[in-house]
Design a protein around this motif. Structure first.
Motif, short mmCIF file in Angstrom:
data_model
loop_
_atom_site.label_atom_id
_atom_site.label_comp_id
_atom_site.label_asym_id
_atom_site.label_seq_id
_atom_site.Cartn_x
_atom_site.Cartn_y
_atom_site.Cartn_z
N ASN A 180 -5.94 22.90 68.37
CA ASN A 180 -7.32 23.10 68.84
C ASN A 180 -7.74 22.05 69.86
N VAL A 181 -7.26 20.82 69.67
CA VAL A 181 -7.57 19.76 70.63
C VAL A 181 -6.80 19.98 71.94
N MET A 182 -5.55 20.40 71.82
CA MET A 182 -4.74 20.65 73.02
C MET A 182 -5.42 21.67 73.94
N ARG A 183 -6.06 22.68 73.33
CA ARG A 183 -6.72 23.72 74.11
C ARG A 183 -8.23 23.52 74.21
N TRP A 184 -8.74 22.47 73.57
CA TRP A 184 -10.17 22.21 73.50
C TRP A 184 -10.93 23.47 73.08
N GLN A 185 -10.49 24.02 71.95
CA GLN A 185 -11.14 25.21 71.40
C GLN A 185 -12.29 24.75 70.50
N THR A 186 -13.43 24.55 71.14
CA THR A 186 -14.56 23.93 70.44
C THR A 186 -15.09 24.78 69.29
N ASP A 187 -15.03 26.11 69.42
CA ASP A 187 -15.49 26.96 68.32
C ASP A 187 -14.63 26.75 67.08
N PHE A 188 -13.31 26.65 67.29
CA PHE A 188 -12.40 26.43 66.16
C PHE A 188 -12.55 25.02 65.61
N LEU A 189 -12.75 24.05 66.49
CA LEU A 189 -12.95 22.67 66.04
C LEU A 189 -14.20 22.57 65.16
N ALA A 190 -15.23 23.32 65.51
CA ALA A 190 -16.46 23.29 64.73
C ALA A 190 -16.26 23.84 63.32
N ARG A 191 -15.36 24.83 63.20
CA ARG A 191 -15.17 25.48 61.90
C ARG A 191 -14.08 24.82 61.06
N GLN A 192 -13.33 23.88 61.64
CA GLN A 192 -12.24 23.28 60.87
C GLN A 192 -12.77 22.25 59.89
#
Length: 322
Positions: free
Chosen positions: A179-191
């Protein structure tokens, strides 16, 4: 002859598990106590479970989910299991039998669902669909989506309070890395090791093993004598999560504790300050899927939405039957 290394906890029994990131080694009995202590810490820090709740654990036949079921039962929680048959030949047959044997031995409830019977296709069919149309979701992507969907559905129908999964530290750290590699902020918020319930829609979801590694869970199963499917899923080749795990394992080898520092640092110091508002907004924006009625995130200005699983299922059946 090499001297026997004693357990650094009880100082009596021979050590069976070296644990560099904790700077210790433990005997079998002390190791089981250690694992339970890590689970208790996870439950306490995130207020995951109560003894008056009905818990549903997703079991695949692998070491993590079976160990989680075993641990929670030994700790006195009221836990039933759910197995989703993916239709992957002998691999799925062996997995189901192992889960059934465990449930019978412990005298607990096991729900069994099969993808092809419930949804009209199984995981091998997704491989065939991908050969026909490269825009279809990958086998691993569809598998994860189907598991989450079935888990939610059985928990909702069965009126379970909590859903528990066997995601371990390696799983969570590799997901965070991706998620950090792709900066997937929506997924980071839910992790998070604990996700809240959606009132009237879904039970809460927790990951009590997030403080323990794959190696540590395998050791638990060996020491407790738990039979589990050792081989990887035959369709996992090319999964990016496996690549991330290998990279993190290389870091861990050089710096024991690196994976835990990475994951715990995010959970303790980054998630809430930077993504807390986004997580709350995401949890509050669910609406019923217009096809199946299960909750899904409403996007844009639409007043109706179709969940990811129904979209994937429709696409898959169209490609397979076209």
């Amino acid at each position: 002859m090499a001297a026997i290394k004693r357990c650094l906890q009880c100082k009596v029994n021979p050590a069976v598990m070296d644990m560099p990131r904790h700077r210790t080694r433990l005997c079998g009995d002390c190791y089981i106590d250690f694992v339970r202590a890590q689970v208790r810490t996870a439950i306490r820090e995130y207020r995951m479970l109560r003894y008056d709740q009905r818990i549903l654990v997703a079991v695949s036949g692998g070491k993590d989910s079976l160990a989680l079921w075993d641990i929670l039962l030994d700790m006195g929680y009221n836990v039933d299991g759910l197995y989703l048959g993916l239709g992957i030949g002998g691999y799925s047959s062996r997995s189901e039998q192992i889960v059934r044997d465990f449930a019978e031995r412990r005298g607990v409830v096991l729900h069994v669902e099969r993808m092809e019977e419930a949804y009209g296709f199984d995981i091998p069919a997704t491989v065939q669909a991908a050969k026909k149309d490269r825009h279809t979701r990958s086998a691993c992507g569809t598998c994860g989506l189907a598991k989450r969907y079935a888990f939610n559905q059985v928990a909702l129908v069965g009126e379970y309070d909590i859903m528990a999964t066997g995601h371990n530290l390696d799983d969570e750290a590799s997901q965070l890395f991706g998620n950090v590699m792709r900066w997937q902020t929506d997924f980071l918020a839910r992790q998070s090791p604990s996700l809240p319930a959606s009132p009237g829609e879904l039970a809460a979801k927790v990951k009590p093993l997030y403080r323990l590694t794959e190696k540590e869970m395998a050791a638990y199963c060996v020491i407790k004598g738990l039979n589990y499917v050792v081989e990887e899923c035959p369709l996992v080749t090319g999964n990016t999560q496996m690549m991330y795990k290998e990279m993190l394992n290389a870091m861990e080898h050089e710096a024991p504790g690196a994976k835990a520092a990475f994951l715990f640092g995010y959970l303790d110091r980054v998630r809430e300050p930077f993504f807390g508002d986004a997580a709350a907004q995401s949890a509050a924006s669910t609406v019923p899927c217009q096809v199946c009625g299960m909750p899904t995130v409403l996007s844009g200005d639409r007043t109706e939405a179709t969940c990811a699983f129904c979209r994937t299922r429709s696409k898959m059946l169209t490609v397979l039957n076209g």
